[in-house]
Design a protein around this motif. Sequence first.
Motif, PDB file in Angstrom:
ATOM      1  N   THR A 225       0.831  -1.209   0.000  1.00 55.04           N
ATOM      2  CA  THR A 225       0.000   0.000   0.000  1.00 55.04           C
ATOM      3  C   THR A 225       0.865   1.258   0.000  1.00 55.04           C
ATOM      4  O   THR A 225       0.614   2.200  -0.749  1.00 55.04           O
ATOM      5  CB  THR A 225      -0.919   0.001   1.245  1.00 55.04           C
ATOM      6  N   TRP A 226       1.910   1.251   0.829  1.00 58.17           N
ATOM      7  CA  TRP A 226       2.834   2.407   0.839  1.00 58.17           C
ATOM      8  C   TRP A 226       3.367   2.654  -0.569  1.00 58.17           C
ATOM      9  O   TRP A 226       3.449   3.784  -1.020  1.00 58.17           O
ATOM     10  CB  TRP A 226       4.009   2.157   1.776  1.00 58.17           C
ATOM     11  N   GLY A 227       3.765   1.566  -1.241  1.00 55.98           N
ATOM     12  CA  GLY A 227       4.331   1.701  -2.580  1.00 55.98           C
ATOM     13  C   GLY A 227       3.312   2.235  -3.571  1.00 55.98           C
ATOM     14  O   GLY A 227       3.583   3.188  -4.318  1.00 55.98           O
ATOM     15  N   GLU A 228       2.120   1.637  -3.550  1.00 57.04           N
ATOM     16  CA  GLU A 228       1.065   2.041  -4.494  1.00 57.04           C
ATOM     17  C   GLU A 228       0.757   3.526  -4.389  1.00 57.04           C
ATOM     18  O   GLU A 228       0.520   4.195  -5.384  1.00 57.04           O
ATOM     19  CB  GLU A 228      -0.237   1.291  -4.184  1.00 57.04           C
ATOM     20  N   ARG A 229       0.749   4.023  -3.175  1.00 56.56           N
ATOM     21  CA  ARG A 229       0.334   5.410  -2.966  1.00 56.56           C
ATOM     22  C   ARG A 229       1.241   6.402  -3.683  1.00 56.56           C
ATOM     23  O   ARG A 229       0.811   7.489  -4.049  1.00 56.56           O
ATOM     24  CB  ARG A 229       0.306   5.741  -1.463  1.00 56.56           C
ATOM     25  N   VAL A 230       2.520   6.029  -3.853  1.00 57.03           N
ATOM     26  CA  VAL A 230       3.430   6.968  -4.524  1.00 57.03           C
ATOM     27  C   VAL A 230       4.016   6.389  -5.813  1.00 57.03           C
ATOM     28  O   VAL A 230       4.983   6.904  -6.356  1.00 57.03           O
ATOM     29  CB  VAL A 230       4.572   7.422  -3.577  1.00 57.03           C
ATOM     30  N   GLY A 231       3.401   5.292  -6.298  1.00 56.12           N
ATOM     31  CA  GLY A 231       3.815   4.726  -7.577  1.00 56.12           C
ATOM     32  C   GLY A 231       5.167   4.038  -7.542  1.00 56.12           C
ATOM     33  O   GLY A 231       5.901   4.048  -8.519  1.00 56.12           O
ATOM     34  N   VAL A 232       5.496   3.445  -6.401  1.00 56.82           N
ATOM     35  CA  VAL A 232       6.769   2.738  -6.281  1.00 56.82           C
ATOM     36  C   VAL A 232       6.522   1.231  -6.333  1.00 56.82           C
ATOM     37  O   VAL A 232       5.609   0.720  -5.685  1.00 56.82           O
ATOM     38  CB  VAL A 232       7.449   3.129  -4.935  1.00 56.82           C
ATOM     39  N   GLU A 233       7.327   0.543  -7.141  1.00 56.90           N
ATOM     40  CA  GLU A 233       7.139  -0.902  -7.290  1.00 56.90           C
ATOM     41  C   GLU A 233       7.543  -1.633  -6.002  1.00 56.90           C
ATOM     42  O   GLU A 233       8.571  -1.313  -5.399  1.00 56.90           O
ATOM     43  CB  GLU A 233       7.996  -1.413  -8.444  1.00 56.90           C
ATOM     44  N   VAL A 234       6.726  -2.602  -5.607  1.00 55.95           N
ATOM     45  CA  VAL A 234       7.029  -3.396  -4.413  1.00 55.95           C
ATOM     46  C   VAL A 234       7.191  -4.856  -4.830  1.00 55.95           C
ATOM     47  O   VAL A 234       6.268  -5.462  -5.371  1.00 55.95           O
ATOM     48  CB  VAL A 234       5.905  -3.269  -3.360  1.00 55.95           C
ATOM     49  N   VAL A 235       8.367  -5.410  -4.606  1.00 57.02           N
ATOM     50  CA  VAL A 235       8.605  -6.820  -4.943  1.00 57.02           C
ATOM     51  C   VAL A 235       8.251  -7.662  -3.725  1.00 57.02           C
ATOM     52  O   VAL A 235       8.693  -7.394  -2.614  1.00 57.02           O
ATOM     53  CB  VAL A 235      10.089  -7.036  -5.338  1.00 57.02           C
ATOM     54  N   ARG A 236       7.409  -8.660  -3.958  1.00 57.53           N
ATOM     55  CA  ARG A 236       6.940  -9.485  -2.848  1.00 57.53           C
ATOM     56  C   ARG A 236       6.866 -10.939  -3.267  1.00 57.53           C
ATOM     57  O   ARG A 236       6.933 -11.252  -4.449  1.00 57.53           O
ATOM     58  CB  ARG A 236       5.569  -8.988  -2.399  1.00 57.53           C
ATOM     59  N   GLY A 237       6.735 -11.824  -2.289  1.00 56.34           N
ATOM     60  CA  GLY A 237       6.564 -13.240  -2.590  1.00 56.34           C
ATOM     61  C   GLY A 237       5.402 -13.748  -1.774  1.00 56.34           C
ATOM     62  O   GLY A 237       4.876 -13.030  -0.933  1.00 56.34           O
ATOM     63  N   PRO A 238       4.980 -14.987  -2.001  1.00 53.67           N
ATOM     64  CA  PRO A 238       3.893 -15.537  -1.199  1.00 53.67           C
ATOM     65  C   PRO A 238       4.298 -15.596   0.281  1.00 53.67           C
ATOM     66  O   PRO A 238       5.494 -15.635   0.595  1.00 53.67           O
ATOM     67  CB  PRO A 238       3.710 -16.951  -1.744  1.00 53.67           C
ATOM     68  N   GLU A 239       3.284 -15.612   1.161  1.00 54.72           N
ATOM     69  CA  GLU A 239       3.567 -15.655   2.594  1.00 54.72           C
ATOM     70  C   GLU A 239       4.469 -16.846   2.904  1.00 54.72           C
ATOM     71  O   GLU A 239       4.257 -17.940   2.394  1.00 54.72           O
ATOM     72  CB  GLU A 239       2.248 -15.768   3.376  1.00 54.72           C
ATOM     73  N   GLY A 240       5.462 -16.631   3.724  1.00 51.89           N
ATOM     74  CA  GLY A 240       6.328 -17.727   4.131  1.00 51.89           C
ATOM     75  C   GLY A 240       7.483 -18.008   3.178  1.00 51.89           C
ATOM     76  O   GLY A 240       8.302 -18.876   3.423  1.00 51.89           O
ATOM     77  N   THR A 241       7.573 -17.258   2.065  1.00 47.06           N
ATOM     78  CA  THR A 241       8.717 -17.427   1.159  1.00 47.06           C
ATOM     79  C   THR A 241       9.996 -17.102   1.929  1.00 47.06           C
ATOM     80  O   THR A 241       9.968 -16.331   2.887  1.00 47.06           O
ATOM     81  CB  THR A 241       8.693 -16.380   0.011  1.00 47.06           C
ATOM     82  N   ASP A 242      11.094 -17.640   1.471  1.00 44.67           N
ATOM     83  CA  ASP A 242      12.383 -17.306   2.069  1.00 44.67           C
ATOM     84  C   ASP A 242      12.631 -15.791   1.906  1.00 44.67           C
ATOM     85  O   ASP A 242      12.646 -15.288   0.786  1.00 44.67           O
ATOM     86  CB  ASP A 242      13.453 -18.126   1.328  1.00 44.67           C
ATOM     87  N   PRO A 243      12.805 -15.081   3.023  1.00 39.45           N
ATOM     88  CA  PRO A 243      13.023 -13.620   2.926  1.00 39.45           C
ATOM     89  C   PRO A 243      14.193 -13.288   1.996  1.00 39.45           C
ATOM     90  O   PRO A 243      14.156 -12.286   1.275  1.00 39.45           O
ATOM     91  CB  PRO A 243      13.355 -13.205   4.351  1.00 39.45           C
ATOM     92  N   ALA A 244      15.216 -14.134   2.025  1.00 37.85           N
ATOM     93  CA  ALA A 244      16.397 -13.845   1.205  1.00 37.85           C
ATOM     94  C   ALA A 244      16.032 -13.850  -0.283  1.00 37.85           C
ATOM     95  O   ALA A 244      16.575 -13.073  -1.063  1.00 37.85           O
ATOM     96  CB  ALA A 244      17.499 -14.859   1.484  1.00 37.85           C
ATOM     97  N   SER A 245      15.104 -14.719  -0.682  1.00 35.49           N
ATOM     98  CA  SER A 245      14.779 -14.780  -2.103  1.00 35.49           C
ATOM     99  C   SER A 245      14.004 -13.522  -2.519  1.00 35.49           C
ATOM    100  O   SER A 245      14.194 -13.018  -3.623  1.00 35.49           O
ATOM    101  CB  SER A 245      14.034 -16.078  -2.458  1.00 35.49           C
ATOM    102  N   VAL A 246      13.166 -13.006  -1.634  1.00 34.83           N
ATOM    103  CA  VAL A 246      12.458 -11.762  -1.961  1.00 34.83           C
ATOM    104  C   VAL A 246      13.453 -10.603  -2.039  1.00 34.83           C
ATOM    105  O   VAL A 246      13.400  -9.772  -2.945  1.00 34.83           O
ATOM    106  CB  VAL A 246      11.359 -11.454  -0.912  1.00 34.83           C
ATOM    107  N   ALA A 247      14.388 -10.573  -1.084  1.00 38.01           N
ATOM    108  CA  ALA A 247      15.395  -9.507  -1.080  1.00 38.01           C
ATOM    109  C   ALA A 247      16.214  -9.564  -2.376  1.00 38.01           C
ATOM    110  O   ALA A 247      16.475  -8.538  -3.012  1.00 38.01           O
ATOM    111  CB  ALA A 247      16.310  -9.661   0.136  1.00 38.01           C
ATOM    112  N   PHE A 248      16.565 -10.777  -2.763  1.00 35.69           N
ATOM    113  CA  PHE A 248      17.344 -10.966  -3.994  1.00 35.69           C
ATOM    114  C   PHE A 248      16.571 -10.440  -5.202  1.00 35.69           C
ATOM    115  O   PHE A 248      17.089  -9.681  -6.016  1.00 35.69           O
ATOM    116  CB  PHE A 248      17.650 -12.459  -4.175  1.00 35.69           C
ATOM    117  N   GLU A 249      15.304 -10.847  -5.289  1.00 35.28           N
ATOM    118  CA  GLU A 249      14.477 -10.439  -6.433  1.00 35.28           C
ATOM    119  C   GLU A 249      14.300  -8.922  -6.471  1.00 35.28           C
ATOM    120  O   GLU A 249      14.294  -8.319  -7.529  1.00 35.28           O
ATOM    121  CB  GLU A 249      13.096 -11.110  -6.370  1.00 35.28           C
TER     122      GLU A 249
END
Length: 375
Positions: A225-249
């Motif tokens: 929501t924070w990202g959407e409000r100012v047009g910033v892309e937010v990279v996310r993964g499904p709940e419980g994904t390895d945090p490192a893989s989201v950070a990498f992506e």
Amino acid sequence: MGDWIYLIIGIAVLGVAVLVGLVSSVRRGRGGATGTDVIAPPPTDADVEAPGGAAPTAVLEPEAPVLERPEGTASRLARLRQRLAGSQGGLGRGLLALLSRDRLDEDTWESIEDTLLTADIGVAPTQELVERLRTRLRVDGNEAGDPRTVLREELLALVDPTMDRRLQVTGADGRPGVVLVVGVNGAGKTTTVGKIARILVAEDRSVVLGAADTFRAAAVEQLATWGERVGVEVVRGPEGTDPASVAFEAVKEGVDSGVDTVIVDTAGRLQNKAGLMDELGKVKRVIEKQAPVTEVLLVLDATTGQNGMIQARVFSEVVNVTGIVLTKLDGSAKGGIVVAVQRELGVPVKLVGLGEGADDLAPFDAGAFVDALLG
Ligand code: GDP
């Protein structure tokens, strides 16, 4: 026996017939989404208004979101400076009232000490400050300065105006700056990531956010929501994904799309130190396959006092913290924690959170802070 054979053959034929029927209907269903007969007609009013109809939503063009314009720097800083004076002014006023007494007797010095300790400055810095003030304001000394000037100078020295408090948000060699944000749950991490993104957007910088707090679906949604409000892309993964893989992506996305800064929110579970170390260490390692981490911000809730200090210690042993964000300074008169935490970690407070509003985050400025304390 013969009857049995006929029965089995009969059942088999029936089974095959049912199977063929099923397969062909699945094919028809899929074709409805991607096949040639699918170029859907433009939605009619009736389609759009059909109650509970799922189909029309598939063909509606998404509405372009209305982007918010984050508050400009000058107005934000002026507003927040006032708020800081409002929440912290009591400390300075209390000290000044004590220091301005005609006689600075032992009782008065004790009260001064208590006032400083109550504001969470910490024991050692309190003793140092009292010692300095005693020397400089000795009643018998003619050279004794104006209490306000002396107090201002001594507080400033404690807060240390020489520390480099600039946020390292710019990368080198055409790669984005990477800001890793750590801290326990509830400290205000996700909110801070969102607020930093807004400050950068207000400065016309491009940003990607990484929602690596994957253990809490709410945190991921909140960041989106924070990202959407100012047009910033937010990279996310499904709940419980390895945090490192989201950070990498997230950092990969930032590198590929050539943005200025990637900010990565992390999980703040204070399990045991080894677990935390594994998790944050891995996040940092995988990020650095793409680009160096330029800033590690530790978010601390200013209202948690001694507890916050213990957390600060654990995190600083686990990652190389380069800056501190003190949140909720609006909700506590304990601004002395700035001094205590800087002492403890040897790392500057770089930002302060001063409210729940989207633009309630300010760079920390030692002079402005001391002025706010003195009201
Ligand atoms: P996280 O669990 O560390 O990610 O924490 P959140 O970002 O979800 O924040 C926890 C709560 O603290 C939320 O209700 C925020 O609105 C609130 N919060 C964060 N920063 C500040 C601040 O500077 N001032 C005040 N008053 N509330 C804040």
